[in-house]
Design an enzyme around this catalytic site. Structure first.
Site, PDB file in Angstrom:
ATOM      1  N   CYS A 197      14.337  -1.898  33.962  1.00  0.00           N
ATOM      2  CA  CYS A 197      14.660  -3.073  34.581  1.00  0.00           C
ATOM      3  C   CYS A 197      16.299  -3.249  34.856  1.00  0.00           C
ATOM      4  O   CYS A 197      16.754  -3.215  33.734  1.00  0.00           O
ATOM      5  CB  CYS A 197      14.288  -4.413  34.003  1.00  0.00           C
ATOM      6  N   CYS A 238      12.608  -9.805  29.093  1.00  0.00           N
ATOM      7  CA  CYS A 238      11.728  -8.793  29.834  1.00  0.00           C
ATOM      8  C   CYS A 238      12.039  -7.619  28.940  1.00  0.00           C
ATOM      9  O   CYS A 238      12.900  -7.174  28.368  1.00  0.00           O
ATOM     10  CB  CYS A 238      12.376  -8.292  31.095  1.00  0.00           C
ATOM     11  N   SER A 285      39.975 -31.684   7.877  1.00  0.00           N
ATOM     12  CA  SER A 285      39.360 -32.004   9.156  1.00  0.00           C
ATOM     13  C   SER A 285      39.102 -33.471   9.075  1.00  0.00           C
ATOM     14  O   SER A 285      39.340 -34.402   8.255  1.00  0.00           O
ATOM     15  CB  SER A 285      38.165 -31.303   9.526  1.00  0.00           C
ATOM     16  N   LEU A 286      38.626 -33.995  10.241  1.00  0.00           N
ATOM     17  CA  LEU A 286      38.216 -35.621  10.139  1.00  0.00           C
ATOM     18  C   LEU A 286      36.886 -35.974  10.074  1.00  0.00           C
ATOM     19  O   LEU A 286      36.084 -35.134  10.668  1.00  0.00           O
ATOM     20  CB  LEU A 286      38.889 -36.133  11.447  1.00  0.00           C
ATOM     21  N   CYS A 290      11.512  -7.150  37.629  1.00  0.00           N
ATOM     22  CA  CYS A 290      10.663  -5.924  37.596  1.00  0.00           C
ATOM     23  C   CYS A 290       9.392  -6.217  37.511  1.00  0.00           C
ATOM     24  O   CYS A 290       8.699  -5.218  37.486  1.00  0.00           O
ATOM     25  CB  CYS A 290      11.202  -4.874  36.585  1.00  0.00           C
ATOM     26  N   LYS A 317      34.017 -39.720  18.783  1.00  0.00           N
ATOM     27  CA  LYS A 317      33.963 -38.519  19.844  1.00  0.00           C
ATOM     28  C   LYS A 317      33.158 -39.344  21.108  1.00  0.00           C
ATOM     29  O   LYS A 317      32.292 -39.919  21.084  1.00  0.00           O
ATOM     30  CB  LYS A 317      32.778 -37.454  19.292  1.00  0.00           C
ATOM     31  N   CYS A 346       8.438 -10.791  34.551  1.00  0.00           N
ATOM     32  CA  CYS A 346       9.859 -10.777  34.827  1.00  0.00           C
ATOM     33  C   CYS A 346      10.106 -10.708  36.249  1.00  0.00           C
ATOM     34  O   CYS A 346       9.530 -10.051  37.171  1.00  0.00           O
ATOM     35  CB  CYS A 346      10.488  -9.338  34.485  1.00  0.00           C
ATOM     36  N   ASP A 366      41.533 -31.561  22.597  1.00  0.00           N
ATOM     37  CA  ASP A 366      40.355 -30.628  22.333  1.00  0.00           C
ATOM     38  C   ASP A 366      40.906 -29.043  22.515  1.00  0.00           C
ATOM     39  O   ASP A 366      40.928 -28.331  23.665  1.00  0.00           O
ATOM     40  CB  ASP A 366      39.416 -30.651  23.269  1.00  0.00           C
ATOM     41  N   TYR A 399      51.193 -35.113  13.610  1.00  0.00           N
ATOM     42  CA  TYR A 399      51.272 -35.264  12.286  1.00  0.00           C
ATOM     43  C   TYR A 399      52.507 -34.639  11.532  1.00  0.00           C
ATOM     44  O   TYR A 399      52.586 -33.311  11.689  1.00  0.00           O
ATOM     45  CB  TYR A 399      49.828 -34.773  11.843  1.00  0.00           C
ATOM     46  N   GLU A 443      48.262 -29.789  17.974  1.00  0.00           N
ATOM     47  CA  GLU A 443      47.142 -29.231  18.946  1.00  0.00           C
ATOM     48  C   GLU A 443      47.735 -28.129  19.764  1.00  0.00           C
ATOM     49  O   GLU A 443      48.449 -28.487  20.852  1.00  0.00           O
ATOM     50  CB  GLU A 443      45.939 -30.103  19.347  1.00  0.00           C
ATOM     51  N   GLN A 474      66.850 -22.265  40.108  1.00  0.00           N
ATOM     52  CA  GLN A 474      67.913 -21.288  40.040  1.00  0.00           C
ATOM     53  C   GLN A 474      69.133 -21.287  39.189  1.00  0.00           C
ATOM     54  O   GLN A 474      69.368 -20.136  38.592  1.00  0.00           O
ATOM     55  CB  GLN A 474      68.338 -21.485  41.768  1.00  0.00           C
ATOM     56  N   PHE A 505      68.962 -22.857  36.275  1.00  0.00           N
ATOM     57  CA  PHE A 505      68.422 -22.332  35.001  1.00  0.00           C
ATOM     58  C   PHE A 505      68.140 -20.676  34.940  1.00  0.00           C
ATOM     59  O   PHE A 505      68.581 -20.269  33.772  1.00  0.00           O
ATOM     60  CB  PHE A 505      67.004 -22.864  35.135  1.00  0.00           C
ATOM     61  N   LYS A 535      44.158 -43.675  12.986  1.00  0.00           N
ATOM     62  CA  LYS A 535      44.790 -43.386  11.810  1.00  0.00           C
ATOM     63  C   LYS A 535      45.428 -44.636  11.212  1.00  0.00           C
ATOM     64  O   LYS A 535      46.150 -45.241  11.742  1.00  0.00           O
ATOM     65  CB  LYS A 535      45.874 -42.421  11.547  1.00  0.00           C
ATOM     66  N   GLU A 548      44.937 -42.685  18.922  1.00  0.00           N
ATOM     67  CA  GLU A 548      45.546 -41.555  19.650  1.00  0.00           C
ATOM     68  C   GLU A 548      44.489 -40.734  20.222  1.00  0.00           C
ATOM     69  O   GLU A 548      43.183 -40.953  19.917  1.00  0.00           O
ATOM     70  CB  GLU A 548      46.175 -40.373  18.523  1.00  0.00           C
ATOM     71  N   LYS A 597      42.305 -37.444  21.105  1.00  0.00           N
ATOM     72  CA  LYS A 597      41.841 -36.388  20.183  1.00  0.00           C
ATOM     73  C   LYS A 597      41.697 -35.100  21.115  1.00  0.00           C
ATOM     74  O   LYS A 597      40.990 -35.101  22.074  1.00  0.00           O
ATOM     75  CB  LYS A 597      40.364 -36.499  19.708  1.00  0.00           C
TER      76      LYS A 597
HETATM   77  S1  IVH Z   1      45.131 -35.681  12.767  1.00  0.00           S
HETATM   78  C1  IVH Z   1      44.478 -35.329   8.410  1.00  0.00           C
HETATM   79  N1  IVH Z   1      45.205 -36.215  15.339  1.00  0.00           N
HETATM   80  O1  IVH Z   1      40.754 -32.671  15.420  1.00  0.00           O
HETATM   81  C2  IVH Z   1      44.334 -35.433   9.723  1.00  0.00           C
HETATM   82  N2  IVH Z   1      43.675 -34.283  14.644  1.00  0.00           N
HETATM   83  O2  IVH Z   1      38.458 -32.791  12.829  1.00  0.00           O
HETATM   84  C3  IVH Z   1      44.193 -34.303  10.516  1.00  0.00           C
HETATM   85  N3  IVH Z   1      42.760 -33.182  16.657  1.00  0.00           N
HETATM   86  O3  IVH Z   1      41.532 -30.479  13.119  1.00  0.00           O
HETATM   87  C4  IVH Z   1      44.333 -34.228  12.034  1.00  0.00           C
HETATM   88  N4  IVH Z   1      43.598 -34.501  18.348  1.00  0.00           N
HETATM   89  O4  IVH Z   1      42.695 -30.066  15.406  1.00  0.00           O
HETATM   90  C5  IVH Z   1      44.732 -35.368  14.321  1.00  0.00           C
HETATM   91  N5  IVH Z   1      45.550 -36.984  17.522  1.00  0.00           N
HETATM   92  C6  IVH Z   1      44.947 -36.009  16.656  1.00  0.00           C
HETATM   93  C7  IVH Z   1      44.218 -34.872  17.182  1.00  0.00           C
HETATM   94  C8  IVH Z   1      43.576 -34.349  16.093  1.00  0.00           C
HETATM   95  C9  IVH Z   1      43.010 -33.337  17.997  1.00  0.00           C
HETATM   96  C10 IVH Z   1      41.895 -32.184  15.859  1.00  0.00           C
HETATM   97  C11 IVH Z   1      42.461 -31.318  14.890  1.00  0.00           C
HETATM   98  C12 IVH Z   1      41.709 -31.492  13.686  1.00  0.00           C
HETATM   99  C13 IVH Z   1      40.546 -32.126  14.214  1.00  0.00           C
HETATM  100  C14 IVH Z   1      39.868 -33.167  13.390  1.00  0.00           C
END
Ligand code: IVH
Length: 679
Positions: free
Chosen positions: A432, A426, A80-81, A411, A311, A408, A115, A225, A172, A32, A34, A287, A111, A113
């Site tokens: 159908c 089908c 990307s990784l 039908c 993964k 099917c 999604d 990052y 993310e 409130q 706020f 990392k 860390e 990852k």
């Molecule tokens: S570091 C050069 N840290 O995973 C390092 N990425 O294939 C760049 N992601 O495109 C990414 N959690 O979208 C990093 N703790 C995390 C992450 C992370 C998710 C995603 C990110 C990136 C993909 C890597």
């Protein structure tokens, strides 16, 4: 106090409370209070339009004024990784790092990852100035207006922070499970298609043209990052700790380890405990912590050598198979679906799973009563991946091997399997019910006739009530009685289609009569004739009659039209039912030939040429250039090869593409040169 000063003070105060509420989960004032401060700020801002600031806390609600997103080239490419899936691959990574650093000691920051989808945020003088999606890693979309609505992303950093004047922070954007479940429940109610997972939902939301929609959907973000000159120190972990002090949401679950065992422990712990997190994670990111060491390890073309993703395996559960039913989708594809004893899997109770198609079903060799393994991957529908260990005949019901159906189930038509396709279909697309509905839905869809006043749910209802049997019937709706218990709430029969909803629906249908011929050709749903083929055929032949008359030989001469499409077109127009359908559409006034303007804008100046588009353009968007290339007989292709005729290059053409083009001696053409050629 001076009102303009008060505005600044309120903004700072509200940013602080926002952080306490959304990032720290520890508010110090009530909702409130706020709201009270927020209202005061809103009133003052209304009185002082000259003080407008897109980063004001009042702007978090977004607007509906969104246009196209601008393409922005990343200051530093977003890599990307590399992925790993087991301990050995993680150990290999450790070994490579160790060798790369010539045996020097190092720490690994572990860390989660997340999604979702990656985002790059830029701050100048403590203010968010730009937010860009990853895109292809070289350039992405400017989604700043949408990102401003994400409450856990700070718009202004606290004045007392030691943040650099200019920096980038990446992370993310996610949709927490709670928001995801709520959104899908709403969509189900409204008869809209569900999002398969929080990642798709987050991505669809962030790319929405309406930032007020984004604001409502409850996105969240974790940053992981920090980049740029003048960032605090050499430790990645320590830098993120600093970023947390500046108001960014940084995961509290990061750990520094100095042994491979430490990494394994982290992985094992989170493989188990990730279920308790409010957001989806699909692995762990490892990392090298020291930025100096990161620099000395460097990168490969695609990903850094100092980081890797591990993964998680999809979650599995064991249960008993009770029945398999065959569902007919709106394309006519028949999918076997398993009914099983309910079992708990990745946070939800599961009792149905897909078996995909005849081949998958056969390879699983299932019997009623089998103990089966169910897995939830990236998709919302779980799948059966195999039989449980120890499954044996004692559970099986005798003679119960499950075979794919031949006819099917709706039908009774004999199913067909098209070459190169996994599914059985089908073929009865005019008789159908699920297929008829599918055809009508396709007809009204955005890229076809774009009748967005009608949704699938309404179409279903009209069909059920016998108001429509095919898409042409839509154009006669106005003369019919609207359904009495229409889902749109049109209950007063006397008002016929005069009510607000009814009138809107009819207006949408009426408007579709202006939709250009190429989309009409796509909308009628000739098998294998997608958006591109329809466009090609429309432009080549110019009218429905010419397409209908075209022979197999003639069709196959058209660039991009092969035997399969040509055969399908001939077959379609040979069918008297289809001819009658087209005549009805013509009678209602739909466009049956290309417009004058388009006829004139066409040429064959680029006939037979393959063109690659690269970079950022001044005069037209990429899509417009693509259309121009096609209009002049050329073909737009994605990557450079020795078959490429030339590269249409804007500013900041990707370095890899440039190098390849130069190596193959392919002409690089500027925008202006290109426009001159097709003039
Ligand atoms: S570091 C050069 N840290 O995973 C390092 N990425 O294939 C760049 N992601 O495109 C990414 N959690 O979208 C990093 N703790 C995390 C992450 C992370 C998710 C995603 C990110 C990136 C993909 C890597």
């Amino acid at each position: 106090m001076d009102e303009t000063k008060r505005i600044l003070q309120l903004r700072e105060e509200l940013h602080r409370h926002n952080f306490r509420y959304y990032v720290e989960n520890a508010p110090v004032i009530s909702d409130q209070e706020f709201d009270f401060l927020m209202h005061e700020l809103q009133d003052l801002e209304a009185k002082h339009p000259e003080m407008f600031d897109p980063n004001s806390p009042t702007q978090r609600v977004g607007s509906d004024l969104g246009g196209e997103f601008e393409t922005v080239v990343h200051e530093r490419p977003m890599l990307s990784l590399g992925n790993t899936y087991n301990r050995e691959e993680v150990a290999d990574f450790w070994q490579r790092v160790s060798e790369g650093l010539k045996g020097a000691p190092f720490q690994i920051c572990c860390e989660l990852k997340f999604d979702g989808l990656s985002i790059s945020l830029h701050y100048e003088d403590g203010r968010l100035v730009r937010a860009v999606t990853r895109g292809d890693g070289v350039q992405g979309d400017d989604v700043t207006a949408n990102v401003r609505t994400i409450r856990s992303i700070p718009l202004m950093l606290p004045a007392e922070g030691d943040w650099p004047g200019r920096f980038e922070i990446r992370g993310e954007v996610l949709m927490p499970w709670s928001s995801f479940d709520r959104l899908n429940a709403e969509r189900e109610q409204a008869g809209e298609p569900l999002f398969a997972n929080p990642r798709n939902a987050a991505s669809g939301t962030l790319k929405s043209k309406s930032s007020s929609t984004v604001a409502r959907r409850g996105l969240d973000a974790y940053l992981y990052y920090l980049l740029g000159e003048g960032i605090p120190g050499d430790g990645h972990f320590q830098n993120l700790e600093a970023a947390a002090r500046w108001g960014f949401q940084i995961s509290k679950n990061m750990r520094l380890v100095d042994s491979l065992e430490g990494v394994y422990e982290y992985i094992d712990y989170w493989d188990e405990h990730r279920k308790d997190l409010p957001v989806a994670t699909d692995g762990v990111v490892l990392k090298v912590n020291s930025l100096a060491q990161q620099k000395s390890l460097g990168m490969t073309a695609k990903s850094p050598r100092w980081a890797i993703a591990y993964k998680f395996q999809a979650e599995q559960a064991e249960t008993t198979l009770r029945q398999v039913v065959f569902q007919v989708g709106r394309t006519g594809a028949v999918t076997p679906v398993a009914n099983m004893d309910p079992v708990q899997l990745a946070g939800t109770q599961v009792r149905r799973a897909t078996l995909h198609n005849a081949d998958v079903l056969a390879s699983l060799d299932l019997h009623i009563g089998d103990r089966v393994l169910v897995e939830k991957g990236g998709e919302i529908i779980p799948k059966i991946v195999g039989k449980a260990e120890g499954n044996n005949s004692k559970f099986k019901v005798q003679n119960s091997k499950i075979e794919f159906v031949e006819c099917c189930p709706v039908c009774g038509s004999k199913l067909v399997r098209y070459e190169g396709e996994a599914a059985h279909y089908c073929p009865n697309d005019t008789g159908c019910p699920p297929l008829i509905l599918g055809r009508i839905e396709h007809f009204i869809s955005r890229k076809a006739m774009n009748i967005n006043s009608l949704g699938p749910e309404t179409v279903d209802e009209y069909y059920r009530q016998g108001l429509i049997h095919d898409a042409a019937d839509l154009y006669e709706l106005g003369e019919k009685q609207p359904p009495s218990d229409s889902p749109k709430g049109e209950s007063n029969k006397a008002s016929l289609w005069g009510g607000l909803e009814g009138a809107k629906i009819l207006a949408g249908i009426e408007q579709s009569k202006q939709v250009p011929f190429e989309r009409v050709l796509f909308a009628i749903g000739i098998r294998f004739v997608g958006e591109i083929a329809a466009k090609t055929l429309a432009r080549y032949y110019g009218s429905m009659d010419k397409v209908a008359e075209a022979s197999m030989e003639s069709l196959m001469q058209v660039n991009g039209i092969g035997e399969v499409i040509a055969g399908s077109v001939v077959q379609y127009f040979a069918n008297p039912a289809n001819q009658a359908f087209i005549e009805r559409l013509r009678g209602y006034g739909l466009q049956m030939e290309i417009g004058e303007e388009q006829k004139q804008a066409q040429s064959d100046k680029l006939e037979g040429q393959s063109v690659v588009i690269s970079g950022v353009f001044q005069h037209h968007s990429r899509d417009e250039y693509k259309a121009l290339i096609e209009q002049h007989g050329g073909k737009n292709v994605g990557s450079i090869s020795n078959k490429t005729s030339f590269v249409l290059a804007g500013e900041n053409m990707g370095p890899a593409k440039l190098e390849k083009a130069q190596k193959l001696g392919i002409r690089i053409m500027s925008e202006d040169e290109f426009l001159e050629i097709i003039k």
